[in-house]
Design an enzyme around this catalytic site. Structure first.
Site, PDB file in Angstrom:
ATOM      1  N   ASP A  16       0.843  -1.198   0.000  1.00 29.63           N
ATOM      2  CA  ASP A  16       0.000   0.000   0.000  1.00 29.63           C
ATOM      3  C   ASP A  16       0.876   1.246   0.000  1.00 29.63           C
ATOM      4  O   ASP A  16       0.875   2.040   0.949  1.00 29.63           O
ATOM      5  CB  ASP A  16      -0.941  -0.014   1.208  1.00 29.63           C
ATOM      6  CG  ASP A  16      -1.833  -1.247   1.214  1.00 29.63           C
ATOM      7  OD1 ASP A  16      -2.321  -1.619   0.133  1.00 29.63           O
ATOM      8  OD2 ASP A  16      -2.034  -1.832   2.286  1.00 29.63           O
ATOM      9  N   LYS A  37       0.741  -8.059  -2.094  1.00 28.08           N
ATOM     10  CA  LYS A  37      -0.692  -7.747  -2.111  1.00 28.08           C
ATOM     11  C   LYS A  37      -0.906  -6.406  -2.800  1.00 28.08           C
ATOM     12  O   LYS A  37      -0.461  -5.366  -2.317  1.00 28.08           O
ATOM     13  CB  LYS A  37      -1.269  -7.713  -0.699  1.00 28.08           C
ATOM     14  CG  LYS A  37      -2.791  -7.541  -0.697  1.00 28.08           C
ATOM     15  CD  LYS A  37      -3.374  -7.700   0.701  1.00 28.08           C
ATOM     16  CE  LYS A  37      -3.243  -6.446   1.535  1.00 28.08           C
ATOM     17  NZ  LYS A  37      -4.131  -5.338   1.048  1.00 28.08           N
ATOM     18  N   ASP A  64      -6.211  -7.712  -4.026  1.00 26.43           N
ATOM     19  CA  ASP A  64      -7.145  -7.481  -2.926  1.00 26.43           C
ATOM     20  C   ASP A  64      -8.121  -6.370  -3.297  1.00 26.43           C
ATOM     21  O   ASP A  64      -7.993  -5.233  -2.846  1.00 26.43           O
ATOM     22  CB  ASP A  64      -6.349  -7.125  -1.671  1.00 26.43           C
ATOM     23  CG  ASP A  64      -7.221  -7.007  -0.437  1.00 26.43           C
ATOM     24  OD1 ASP A  64      -8.317  -7.605  -0.417  1.00 26.43           O
ATOM     25  OD2 ASP A  64      -6.808  -6.315   0.512  1.00 26.43           O
ATOM     26  N   LEU A  65      -9.121  -6.705  -4.114  1.00 26.18           N
ATOM     27  CA  LEU A  65     -10.098  -5.718  -4.566  1.00 26.18           C
ATOM     28  C   LEU A  65     -11.398  -5.772  -3.784  1.00 26.18           C
ATOM     29  O   LEU A  65     -12.231  -4.874  -3.899  1.00 26.18           O
ATOM     30  CB  LEU A  65     -10.388  -5.911  -6.060  1.00 26.18           C
ATOM     31  CG  LEU A  65      -9.182  -5.776  -6.990  1.00 26.18           C
ATOM     32  CD1 LEU A  65      -9.621  -5.914  -8.442  1.00 26.18           C
ATOM     33  CD2 LEU A  65      -8.454  -4.462  -6.772  1.00 26.18           C
ATOM     34  N   LYS A  66     -11.598  -6.827  -3.015  1.00 23.18           N
ATOM     35  CA  LYS A  66     -12.819  -6.977  -2.200  1.00 23.18           C
ATOM     36  C   LYS A  66     -14.063  -6.681  -3.043  1.00 23.18           C
ATOM     37  O   LYS A  66     -14.887  -5.832  -2.692  1.00 23.18           O
ATOM     38  CB  LYS A  66     -12.761  -6.089  -0.958  1.00 23.18           C
ATOM     39  CG  LYS A  66     -11.613  -6.429  -0.010  1.00 23.18           C
ATOM     40  CD  LYS A  66     -11.664  -5.561   1.238  1.00 23.18           C
ATOM     41  CE  LYS A  66     -10.551  -5.896   2.208  1.00 23.18           C
ATOM     42  NZ  LYS A  66      -9.214  -5.502   1.715  1.00 23.18           N
ATOM     43  N   HIS A  68     -17.594  -6.479  -4.584  1.00 25.03           N
ATOM     44  CA  HIS A  68     -18.906  -6.514  -3.923  1.00 25.03           C
ATOM     45  C   HIS A  68     -19.881  -5.751  -4.809  1.00 25.03           C
ATOM     46  O   HIS A  68     -19.957  -4.528  -4.765  1.00 25.03           O
ATOM     47  CB  HIS A  68     -18.804  -5.866  -2.542  1.00 25.03           C
ATOM     48  CG  HIS A  68     -20.008  -6.089  -1.681  1.00 25.03           C
ATOM     49  ND1 HIS A  68     -20.039  -5.750  -0.354  1.00 25.03           N
ATOM     50  CD2 HIS A  68     -21.229  -6.609  -1.946  1.00 25.03           C
ATOM     51  CE1 HIS A  68     -21.225  -6.055   0.165  1.00 25.03           C
ATOM     52  NE2 HIS A  68     -21.973  -6.579  -0.801  1.00 25.03           N
ATOM     53  N   ASP A  69     -20.630  -6.489  -5.628  1.00 27.62           N
ATOM     54  CA  ASP A  69     -21.551  -5.870  -6.564  1.00 27.62           C
ATOM     55  C   ASP A  69     -22.554  -6.934  -6.992  1.00 27.62           C
ATOM     56  O   ASP A  69     -22.568  -8.034  -6.427  1.00 27.62           O
ATOM     57  CB  ASP A  69     -20.768  -5.312  -7.772  1.00 27.62           C
ATOM     58  CG  ASP A  69     -21.422  -4.075  -8.381  1.00 27.62           C
ATOM     59  OD1 ASP A  69     -22.649  -4.121  -8.627  1.00 27.62           O
ATOM     60  OD2 ASP A  69     -20.715  -3.086  -8.613  1.00 27.62           O
ATOM     61  N   ILE A  70     -23.367  -6.633  -7.991  1.00 24.88           N
ATOM     62  CA  ILE A  70     -24.302  -7.641  -8.465  1.00 24.88           C
ATOM     63  C   ILE A  70     -23.514  -8.791  -9.112  1.00 24.88           C
ATOM     64  O   ILE A  70     -22.383  -8.595  -9.564  1.00 24.88           O
ATOM     65  CB  ILE A  70     -25.328  -7.042  -9.448  1.00 24.88           C
ATOM     66  CG1 ILE A  70     -24.635  -6.523 -10.711  1.00 24.88           C
ATOM     67  CG2 ILE A  70     -26.147  -5.958  -8.770  1.00 24.88           C
ATOM     68  CD1 ILE A  70     -25.603  -6.107 -11.805  1.00 24.88           C
ATOM     69  N   THR A  73     -21.714  -8.303 -12.623  1.00 25.49           N
ATOM     70  CA  THR A  73     -20.583  -7.381 -12.579  1.00 25.49           C
ATOM     71  C   THR A  73     -19.373  -8.033 -11.925  1.00 25.49           C
ATOM     72  O   THR A  73     -18.239  -7.896 -12.399  1.00 25.49           O
ATOM     73  CB  THR A  73     -20.979  -6.097 -11.822  1.00 25.49           C
ATOM     74  OG1 THR A  73     -22.041  -5.460 -12.529  1.00 25.49           O
ATOM     75  CG2 THR A  73     -19.808  -5.143 -11.690  1.00 25.49           C
ATOM     76  N   THR A 128     -10.874  -6.374   9.526  1.00 31.40           N
ATOM     77  CA  THR A 128     -10.099  -6.349  10.768  1.00 31.40           C
ATOM     78  C   THR A 128     -10.064  -4.969  11.416  1.00 31.40           C
ATOM     79  O   THR A 128      -9.650  -4.836  12.563  1.00 31.40           O
ATOM     80  CB  THR A 128      -8.665  -6.828  10.527  1.00 31.40           C
ATOM     81  OG1 THR A 128      -8.092  -6.084   9.437  1.00 31.40           O
ATOM     82  CG2 THR A 128      -8.633  -8.308  10.187  1.00 31.40           C
ATOM     83  N   ARG A 189       0.484  -7.829  13.609  1.00 34.31           N
ATOM     84  CA  ARG A 189       1.359  -6.857  14.254  1.00 34.31           C
ATOM     85  C   ARG A 189       2.313  -7.592  15.200  1.00 34.31           C
ATOM     86  O   ARG A 189       1.859  -8.238  16.160  1.00 34.31           O
ATOM     87  CB  ARG A 189       0.543  -5.841  15.069  1.00 34.31           C
ATOM     88  CG  ARG A 189      -0.366  -4.947  14.217  1.00 34.31           C
ATOM     89  CD  ARG A 189       0.451  -3.954  13.421  1.00 34.31           C
ATOM     90  NE  ARG A 189      -0.384  -3.016  12.693  1.00 34.31           N
ATOM     91  CZ  ARG A 189      -0.825  -3.182  11.452  1.00 34.31           C
ATOM     92  NH1 ARG A 189      -0.528  -4.301  10.805  1.00 34.31           N
ATOM     93  NH2 ARG A 189      -1.541  -2.251  10.851  1.00 34.31           N
ATOM     94  N   GLN A 198      -6.112  -1.122  12.970  1.00 28.42           N
ATOM     95  CA  GLN A 198      -6.509  -2.520  13.111  1.00 28.42           C
ATOM     96  C   GLN A 198      -7.061  -2.760  14.512  1.00 28.42           C
ATOM     97  O   GLN A 198      -6.333  -2.699  15.499  1.00 28.42           O
ATOM     98  CB  GLN A 198      -5.310  -3.455  12.860  1.00 28.42           C
ATOM     99  CG  GLN A 198      -4.725  -3.339  11.463  1.00 28.42           C
ATOM    100  CD  GLN A 198      -5.640  -3.900  10.398  1.00 28.42           C
ATOM    101  OE1 GLN A 198      -6.677  -4.490  10.680  1.00 28.42           O
ATOM    102  NE2 GLN A 198      -5.281  -3.712   9.149  1.00 28.42           N
ATOM    103  N   GLY A 218       2.030  -5.237   6.525  1.00 29.77           N
ATOM    104  CA  GLY A 218       2.246  -4.009   5.778  1.00 29.77           C
ATOM    105  C   GLY A 218       3.083  -3.036   6.559  1.00 29.77           C
ATOM    106  O   GLY A 218       4.304  -3.020   6.471  1.00 29.77           O
ATOM    107  N   ARG A 219       2.411  -2.236   7.382  1.00 32.67           N
ATOM    108  CA  ARG A 219       3.111  -1.164   8.094  1.00 32.67           C
ATOM    109  C   ARG A 219       4.249  -1.629   9.000  1.00 32.67           C
ATOM    110  O   ARG A 219       5.259  -0.926   9.112  1.00 32.67           O
ATOM    111  CB  ARG A 219       2.094  -0.312   8.861  1.00 32.67           C
ATOM    112  CG  ARG A 219       1.403   0.708   7.959  1.00 32.67           C
ATOM    113  CD  ARG A 219       0.153   1.294   8.561  1.00 32.67           C
ATOM    114  NE  ARG A 219      -0.950   0.334   8.527  1.00 32.67           N
ATOM    115  CZ  ARG A 219      -2.197   0.643   8.851  1.00 32.67           C
ATOM    116  NH1 ARG A 219      -2.490   1.863   9.283  1.00 32.67           N
ATOM    117  NH2 ARG A 219      -3.147  -0.264   8.783  1.00 32.67           N
TER     118      ARG A 219
END
Length: 241
Positions: A16, A37, A64-66, A68-70, A73, A128, A189, A198, A218-219
């Site tokens: 990210d 990712k 990682d697009l998550k 969430h649609d019909i 799509t 999370t 972490r 988080q 990540g961080r």
């Protein structure tokens, strides 16, 4: 397989960051981290080029697009993702059974059309970043763990390959669903690290012992004075757990 290799295959770097920074960071930590990712910020800015750039470095890409649609799509989007040769793709379990089935169908068909192995489709249960109060406020009943279990059962019934959950839910999902779903746990972490946004974070060792297959970091790596040493320490903790 050596312990170091085994640990590497269980770690994903959340890239990210601006693309060039993310690529440079992954290049340095790649001996300890097998997946990169690519999330919304990178994909919105660079699209498939971001995926290709990490693949060129030898990374297995976790897209990682998550989604969430019909269902239609999501099926189309999942097919495009599968065609990119990604290893993992996320969708929201809350999208419902028809949408989840469409995601799996699209991902497999898109990959097959381009001669790639099908990506694992992972259903996100409860983010999370959400606390118990947050989970209640958006309409879920019970604890975050109870909500995650309900969504996980729905997703597995729909045929997804795995689930995304916090480390705190992983052990309960393993007991409920057995060894077959691939479990991915963000919110990792190391002891003493800042939790940031988080709400349900845990250590690498906790997540592995709870039954996680893949840990997203990540961080704790991005912000470390020595990112390579930070990635190595996390990999060593995974190996020892």
């Amino acid at each position: 397989m050596s312990q170091a290799v085994a640990a590497r295959e269980r770690l994903a770097l959340a890239a990210d960051l601006p693309l060039e920074q993310g690529l440079a960071l992954y290049s340095t930590v790649a001996p300890h981290v097998g997946y990169a990712k690519v999330g919304l910020s990178l994909f919105v800015e660079h699209g498939p080029a971001a995926v290709a750039a990490f693949q060129k470095l030898g990374a297995r890409v976790f897209l990682d697009l998550k989604l969430h649609d019909i269902p239609n799509t999501v099926e189309l989007a999942a097919a495009r993702a599968g065609a990119l040769g990604v290893a993992l793709l996320t969708v929201h379990a809350a999208g419902g059974e028809a949408m989840l089935k469409a995601a799996v169908k699209g991902a497999r068909e898109g990959a097959k059309a381009q001669g790639h192995a099908a990506p694992k489709v992972l259903a996100v249960t409860v983010l999370t970043s959400l606390s118990a109060e947050d989970v209640t406020s958006i309409g879920f009943t019970g604890t975050p763990e109870a909500a995650a279990q309900r969504l996980a059962q729905l997703a597995v019934k729909a045929g997804v390959d795995g689930l995304v959950c916090s480390p705190r839910e992983a052990e309960g999902l393993r007991r409920l669903l057995g060894p077959s779903p691939f479990l991915c746990t963000p919110g990792i972490r190391p002891a003493g690290a800042e939790k940031g946004d988080q709400a349900r974070a845990e250590t690498p060792a906790f997540a592995i012992r709870a039954g996680a297959d893949l840990l997203v970091v990540g961080r704790p790596v991005h912000t470390a004075a020595d990112p390579v040493a930070a990635a190595r320490a996390i990999a060593e903790e995974v190996s020892s757990a």
